[in-house]
Design a protein around this motif. Structure first.
Motif, PDB file in Angstrom:
ATOM      1  N   THR A  24       0.749  -1.238  -0.076  1.00 27.02           N
ATOM      2  CA  THR A  24       0.030   0.027   0.069  1.00 27.02           C
ATOM      3  C   THR A  24       0.862   1.076   0.057  1.00 27.02           C
ATOM      4  OG1 THR A  24      -1.701  -1.081   1.222  1.00 27.02           O
ATOM      5  CG2 THR A  24      -1.860   0.998   1.108  1.00 27.02           C
ATOM      6  N   ARG A  42       6.936   3.349   2.529  1.00 30.28           N
ATOM      7  CA  ARG A  42       6.807   4.142   3.954  1.00 30.28           C
ATOM      8  C   ARG A  42       8.342   4.538   4.112  1.00 30.28           C
ATOM      9  NH1 ARG A  42       3.458   3.156   8.978  1.00 30.28           N
ATOM     10  NH2 ARG A  42       4.303   4.621  10.360  1.00 30.28           N
ATOM     11  N   ARG A  78      -1.110   7.118   5.024  1.00 31.97           N
ATOM     12  CA  ARG A  78      -1.204   6.264   3.927  1.00 31.97           C
ATOM     13  C   ARG A  78      -1.964   7.019   2.765  1.00 31.97           C
ATOM     14  NH1 ARG A  78      -1.623   0.816   5.123  1.00 31.97           N
ATOM     15  NH2 ARG A  78      -1.449   0.348   7.469  1.00 31.97           N
ATOM     16  N   TRP A  86       2.062   5.058   0.576  1.00 28.78           N
ATOM     17  CA  TRP A  86       2.344   5.986   1.601  1.00 28.78           C
ATOM     18  C   TRP A  86       2.578   7.424   1.016  1.00 28.78           C
ATOM     19  CZ3 TRP A  86       1.457   4.739   6.679  1.00 28.78           C
ATOM     20  CH2 TRP A  86       1.212   3.292   7.130  1.00 28.78           C
TER      21      TRP A  86
END
Length: 95
Positions: free
Chosen positions: A18, A70, A91, A20
């Motif tokens: 995912t 991240r 996020r 960031w």
């Protein structure tokens, strides 16, 4: 012979990759010209993009300036703090 696959509840499946984002926040200290300079010098943005993001920070109170892993976003936040800008990692918003 019929092959079947196990049921997967996609609502609970999360992606480990995912993205960031680095968010730069408005503050009462830094001049708009300085924020534009930081965006150009650190991120390598052209003047038009740097000014557009600076105006977004000024008008909306925040702007997403980078998206990625991240660790990279945390490095950007640390760099923004080094320039005296307020920044956080969050996020990425859902598409």
């Amino acid at each position: 012979m019929t092959l079947t696959s196990p049921d997967v509840d996609e609502r609970t499946t999360t992606r480990s990759d995912t993205p960031w984002v680095t968010v730069v926040w408005d503050d009462p200290v830094n001049l708009m010209s300085y924020v534009t300079y930081v965006f150009q010098s650190y991120f390598g943005f052209g003047r038009a993009k740097a000014e557009r993001l600076m105006h977004q920070v000024d008008e909306d109170g925040r702007a997403i300036v980078a998206t990625g892993a991240r660790e990279a976003m945390e490095a950007h936040v640390e760099a923004m703090h080094g320039y005296g800008l307020q920044a956080t990692v969050d996020r990425a918003p859902a598409p």
